[in-house]
Enzyme design. Sequence first.
Site, mmCIF file in Angstrom:
data_model
loop_
_atom_site.group_PDB
_atom_site.id
_atom_site.type_symbol
_atom_site.label_atom_id
_atom_site.label_comp_id
_atom_site.label_asym_id
_atom_site.label_seq_id
_atom_site.Cartn_x
_atom_site.Cartn_y
_atom_site.Cartn_z
ATOM 1 N N LYS A 117 0.802 -1.362 0.103
ATOM 2 C CA LYS A 117 -0.098 -0.026 0.127
ATOM 3 C C LYS A 117 0.767 1.190 -0.257
ATOM 4 C CE LYS A 117 -3.932 -2.067 0.274
ATOM 5 N NZ LYS A 117 -5.342 -2.165 0.090
ATOM 6 N N LYS A 199 -3.239 -10.415 -7.459
ATOM 7 C CA LYS A 199 -4.574 -10.778 -6.659
ATOM 8 C C LYS A 199 -5.654 -9.813 -7.234
ATOM 9 C CE LYS A 199 -5.426 -8.794 -2.432
ATOM 10 N NZ LYS A 199 -6.695 -8.895 -1.542
ATOM 11 N N LYS A 202 -10.355 -5.091 -4.787
ATOM 12 C CA LYS A 202 -11.692 -3.965 -5.312
ATOM 13 C C LYS A 202 -11.121 -2.750 -5.477
ATOM 14 C CE LYS A 202 -13.153 -4.706 -0.504
ATOM 15 N NZ LYS A 202 -12.031 -4.288 0.192
HETATM 16 P P1 ATP Z 1 -8.612 -3.454 -1.585
HETATM 17 O O1 ATP Z 1 -8.486 -3.432 -2.828
HETATM 18 O O2 ATP Z 1 -9.342 -2.287 -0.590
HETATM 19 O O3 ATP Z 1 -7.177 -3.538 -0.475
HETATM 20 P P2 ATP Z 1 -9.509 -6.250 -1.114
HETATM 21 O O4 ATP Z 1 -10.332 -6.589 -2.571
HETATM 22 O O5 ATP Z 1 -8.117 -6.693 -1.374
HETATM 23 O O6 ATP Z 1 -9.512 -4.911 -0.829
HETATM 24 P P3 ATP Z 1 -9.912 -6.663 1.501
HETATM 25 O O7 ATP Z 1 -11.020 -5.610 2.202
HETATM 26 O O8 ATP Z 1 -8.348 -6.475 1.816
HETATM 27 O O9 ATP Z 1 -10.066 -6.834 0.026
HETATM 28 O O10 ATP Z 1 -10.201 -8.162 1.944
HETATM 29 C C1 ATP Z 1 -11.393 -8.545 2.609
HETATM 30 C C2 ATP Z 1 -11.787 -10.089 2.599
HETATM 31 O O11 ATP Z 1 -11.306 -10.659 1.284
HETATM 32 C C3 ATP Z 1 -10.395 -10.646 3.200
HETATM 33 O O12 ATP Z 1 -10.554 -11.498 4.062
HETATM 34 C C4 ATP Z 1 -9.476 -10.942 2.040
HETATM 35 O O13 ATP Z 1 -8.445 -11.787 2.453
HETATM 36 C C5 ATP Z 1 -10.386 -11.563 1.044
HETATM 37 N N1 ATP Z 1 -9.832 -11.284 -0.138
HETATM 38 C C6 ATP Z 1 -9.502 -10.139 -0.653
HETATM 39 N N2 ATP Z 1 -8.984 -10.239 -2.273
HETATM 40 C C7 ATP Z 1 -9.321 -11.577 -2.438
HETATM 41 C C8 ATP Z 1 -9.129 -12.461 -3.339
HETATM 42 N N3 ATP Z 1 -8.444 -12.030 -4.587
HETATM 43 N N4 ATP Z 1 -8.904 -13.844 -3.256
HETATM 44 C C9 ATP Z 1 -9.617 -14.406 -2.064
HETATM 45 N N5 ATP Z 1 -9.774 -13.662 -1.018
HETATM 46 C C10 ATP Z 1 -9.526 -12.362 -1.120
#
Ligand code: ATP
Length: 333
Positions: A117, A199, A202
């Site tokens: 980040k 990964k 969002k």
């Molecule tokens: P951001 O882009 O805002 O960092 P993110 O999409 O990576 O968000 P988080 O809010 O960090 O998501 O994660 C929410 C939940 O979803 C956590 O339990 C995280 O481990 C899970 N998660 C996020 N991205 C993935 C993915 N690509 N595959 C599986 N699990 C995920």
Amino acid sequence: MDGESERKIILSGIQPTSTFTLGNYIGAMKNWKKLQDENDCYYFLADLHTLTIRLEPKELRAKTAENFALLIACGLAPEKSLIFIQSQVPTHAEAGWILQCYTQFGELSRMTQFKDKSKQHPENINAGLFAYPSLMAADILLYQADYVPTGEDQKQHIEIARDIAQRFNGLYGEVFKIPAPYISKQGARIMSLADPARKMSKSDLHPRGPVLLLDKPEIIMRKFKSAKTDSGTEVVYGEGKDGINNLMTIYSCVTNRSFEEIEREFSGQGYGAFKKAVGEAVIEELRPIREEHERLMKDKIYLESCFRQGAEKAFAISRRTLTKMKKKLGLLM
Ligand code: ATP
Ligand code: LTN
């Protein structure tokens, strides 16, 4: 989990930065839903964690409301699980500060999410971003959670929460239960459709990287049809085939079919037919969620009653641990 029959305390959170993705659904919410019948489950929107990046206040407010409804639309039932919004429960910020004083600079410096980040937002590497895991530890430890179900990326943060808990208990006696990560074998890391080396996330701005839970069917299909794959043709799981591996994982998680079954089903059909089938399966999985979400968003009174009640109950539970922490520390009560 270890197969014991008694109910466990399950806790997890998700940031309402943007509309949830298929990765969030498969890696987190789908498992959260499965756990809620047999356990005491606490799920929340980590909106205080979201303040570590800059969002327009209007946007944060809208995304928090939208995503609260999405949690319910994904099958988390307010009558079964405690669902709340972190900033509405003041114990989190208070315990977060206390636990920062029991978290070491060195251990925070090793956090992968902090490094990632900081690279993404070099203009805003704030103290909150650095101390993020201490607040997350507070979220978990306040509720004496046994298990924390998340995707793979959060494992490091759960480990630091365990270390903080052990350190605190070592100094003051048994205050916290030591939580364990709960990461499913499959689907813990869904990759971006545009770049399967990254990964699915969002906050990814690529128009075809993440599949959003509220995407319309035609958009979902377009994203799957243009998903990046290698130059081969056979639908087989293997090394160097990140794109196909990811699509197979998604299909497997959504249809409950094994990789062998999928390989047999699509033998000789090529990538095109497979991409279309994955798109269709995902569309059908998300259709009831999108429809339920649309219905819920029209019922503001119900949604508000859910998050108000959720916050009240969460406060009552978490206050017990916070009071214990403060007494142990010598803060005059
Ligand atoms: P951001 O882009 O805002 O960092 P993110 O999409 O990576 O968000 P988080 O809010 O960090 O998501 O994660 C929410 C939940 O979803 C956590 O339990 C995280 O481990 C899970 N998660 C996020 N991205 C993935 C993915 N690509 N595959 C599986 N699990 C995920
Ligand atoms: N850091 C997590 C969100 C989160 C969380 C938590 C998850 C905040 N507090 C407590 C589990 C338990 C994320 O970015 N996904």
